[in-house]
Design a protein around this motif. Structure first.
Motif, short mmCIF file in Angstrom:
data_model
loop_
_atom_site.label_atom_id
_atom_site.label_comp_id
_atom_site.label_asym_id
_atom_site.label_seq_id
_atom_site.Cartn_x
_atom_site.Cartn_y
_atom_site.Cartn_z
N LYS A 99 8.07 5.01 3.90
CA LYS A 99 7.96 4.00 2.85
C LYS A 99 7.56 2.64 3.40
CE LYS A 99 8.76 6.11 -0.99
NZ LYS A 99 7.75 6.13 -2.05
N MET A 100 8.15 2.26 4.53
CA MET A 100 7.82 0.96 5.11
C MET A 100 6.38 0.92 5.62
SD MET A 100 10.23 -1.29 4.87
CE MET A 100 9.90 -2.45 6.17
N SER A 101 5.87 2.05 6.10
CA SER A 101 4.47 2.07 6.54
C SER A 101 3.51 1.89 5.36
CB SER A 101 4.17 3.38 7.26
OG SER A 101 4.32 4.48 6.38
N GLN A 102 3.96 2.25 4.16
CA GLN A 102 3.13 2.07 2.96
C GLN A 102 3.31 0.68 2.35
OE1 GLN A 102 4.13 5.24 0.30
NE2 GLN A 102 3.47 6.85 1.69
N SER A 108 6.89 -3.73 9.65
CA SER A 108 7.46 -2.60 10.40
C SER A 108 6.98 -2.60 11.84
CB SER A 108 7.08 -1.28 9.73
OG SER A 108 7.52 -1.24 8.40
N ALA A 109 5.69 -2.92 12.04
CA ALA A 109 5.16 -2.95 13.41
C ALA A 109 5.76 -4.10 14.21
CB ALA A 109 3.64 -3.08 13.37
N LEU A 110 6.15 -5.17 13.54
CA LEU A 110 6.65 -6.35 14.25
C LEU A 110 8.13 -6.21 14.62
CD1 LEU A 110 6.12 -9.23 15.25
CD2 LEU A 110 6.70 -10.04 12.97
N ILE A 111 8.98 -5.83 13.68
CA ILE A 111 10.43 -5.83 13.94
C ILE A 111 11.08 -4.48 13.71
CG2 ILE A 111 10.67 -8.28 13.42
CD1 ILE A 111 11.65 -7.55 10.66
N HIS A 160 -2.52 -11.61 2.03
CA HIS A 160 -2.34 -10.27 1.42
C HIS A 160 -3.66 -9.55 1.43
CE1 HIS A 160 1.75 -10.96 0.17
NE2 HIS A 160 1.41 -12.11 -0.42
N THR A 161 -3.64 -8.24 1.58
CA THR A 161 -4.85 -7.40 1.54
C THR A 161 -4.65 -6.30 0.51
OG1 THR A 161 -3.99 -5.98 3.30
CG2 THR A 161 -5.41 -7.79 3.96
N GLU A 162 -5.76 -5.83 -0.03
CA GLU A 162 -5.69 -4.74 -1.00
C GLU A 162 -5.24 -3.44 -0.36
OE1 GLU A 162 -9.47 -4.46 -2.80
OE2 GLU A 162 -9.41 -6.43 -3.74
N VAL A 163 -5.69 -3.21 0.88
CA VAL A 163 -5.34 -1.99 1.60
C VAL A 163 -4.25 -2.32 2.61
CG1 VAL A 163 -6.20 -0.14 3.08
CG2 VAL A 163 -7.69 -1.15 1.33
N PRO A 164 -3.09 -1.63 2.58
CA PRO A 164 -2.03 -1.94 3.55
C PRO A 164 -2.44 -1.58 4.97
CG PRO A 164 -1.47 0.01 2.26
CD PRO A 164 -2.69 -0.58 1.64
N THR A 165 -2.24 -2.52 5.90
CA THR A 165 -2.60 -2.30 7.30
C THR A 165 -1.57 -2.99 8.18
OG1 THR A 165 -4.27 -2.73 8.98
CG2 THR A 165 -4.13 -4.30 7.18
#
Length: 325
Positions: A99-102, A108-111, A160-165
């Motif tokens: 869920k957090m990756s989405q 999630s990558a930071l902390i 913010h971006t349209e595609v989560p990255t």
């Protein structure tokens, strides 16, 4: 571990992980009953043959006290509960990670997923957390004491971006690691502006790649839909053509029956005897039966040829109408 440690204290040093320790303790039970036949089961649990052999040797020379059957039953039931809870926790971690990756891949990558989820929960929503300045995030949990009566201007909206990255989170993590390494190596870290420029470029590339894949999928979906519609149209046209052919065959059969009836009527009238017993010799005698049959067959063949020609013309007309549609 404390309870079962009185019976098998050496196991704690060999298997430090709590979940694995519960599995091993449940599998062993009474250490005096452990034998060479149990090595395969131990290897499946600890995933290490050397560690399984060490457990077996330690059980033979253990300094622990004996344990009663009642204590073993309670330890087994307690181990099952701990194992089920650990499995449930592992499932929750996988769910949280997905869920957090989405939802928040950069956070999630930071902390990490767990701390990121706690921050989002404490802030109330991901949008609120994204709008917080760094000073607010730093003292989350102590807002009542430090922000009582304080009102400030709204901060600038975040990127913010349209595609989560996770590009921004990865770059921020690299920046944090560079700043930590500065105290050991003395190498100055990159500035925040440079890191964010690189992150924006990489994020745009990732977004473009994702959009390109989505466009390909959409094109493939449209092609499949088009093929499906064409197949349905072809099937409908085929059924319509079959129905037209059946109706034409029925009409031809009915016409043949009528003609046969008409041909049979004059033959019957010729075969009837004359009334009142009067028979006159005809100057021109009728054709024999064989010749009559030949004549009838020739007429039928000609009629069938004409009907076939008509069918071909109708088929061509139907095909032209379908192509125009």
């Amino acid at each position: 571990r404390e309870w079962y440690g009185y019976h098998f204290p050496e196991l704690i040093k060999i298997v430090p992980d709590n979940s694995m320790y519960c599995r091993v303790a449940k599998f062993i039970g009474n250490r005096r009953e452990l034998s060479e036949e149990s090595l395969e089961g131990l290897e499946e649990i600890v995933m290490d043959s050397a560690k399984a052999q060490a457990i077996l040797e330690a059980s033979r020379s253990s300094m622990g006290m004996d344990i009663s059957p009642l204590d073993l039953i309670n330890i087994g039931s307690f181990s099952r509960r701990v194992i089920s809870l650990s499995e449930y926790r592992r499932g929750l971690q996988e769910y949280l990670r997905s869920k957090m990756s989405q939802v928040a891949p950069s956070l999630s990558a930071l902390i990490g997923e767990v701390v990121g989820a706690r921050l989002i929960s404490h802030a109330g929503s991901l949008t609120n957390l994204a709008k917080y300045p760094a000073s607010t995030v730093q003292i989350l949990g102590a807002e009542k004491a430090l922000f009582r009566g304080r009102e400030g201007a709204e901060p600038d909206p975040p990127l913010h971006t349209e595609v989560p990255t996770s590009v921004f989170g990865d770059k921020l993590r690299e920046q944090v690691e560079e700043r930590l390494a500065f105290y050991e190596t003395g190498e100055p870290p990159r500035k925040n502006l440079e890191v964010m420029k690189e992150a924006v470029v990489e994020a745009n590339e990732v977004v473009a790649e994702v959009k390109r894949r989505q466009e390909k999928k959409e094109k493939k979906r449209k092609k499949r839909e088009k093929r499906r519609l064409e197949a349905l149209a072809a099937a409908a046209a085929e059924t319509e053509e079959n129905s037209v052919m059946e109706t034409e065959e029925n009409d031809v059969g009915a016409k043949k029956k009528k003609k046969k009836k008409k041909q049979q009527q004059p033959e019957e009238s010729e075969a009837e005897p004359e009334e009142n017993g009067l028979q006159e010799e005809e100057e021109e005698q009728p054709l024999p039966k064989k010749k009559r049959k030949l004549v009838v067959e020739q007429e039928e063949e000609e009629e069938e040829k004409e009907e076939k020609k008509k069918k071909k013309k109708k088929k061509k007309a139907v095909a032209q109408d379908l192509e125009e549609d």
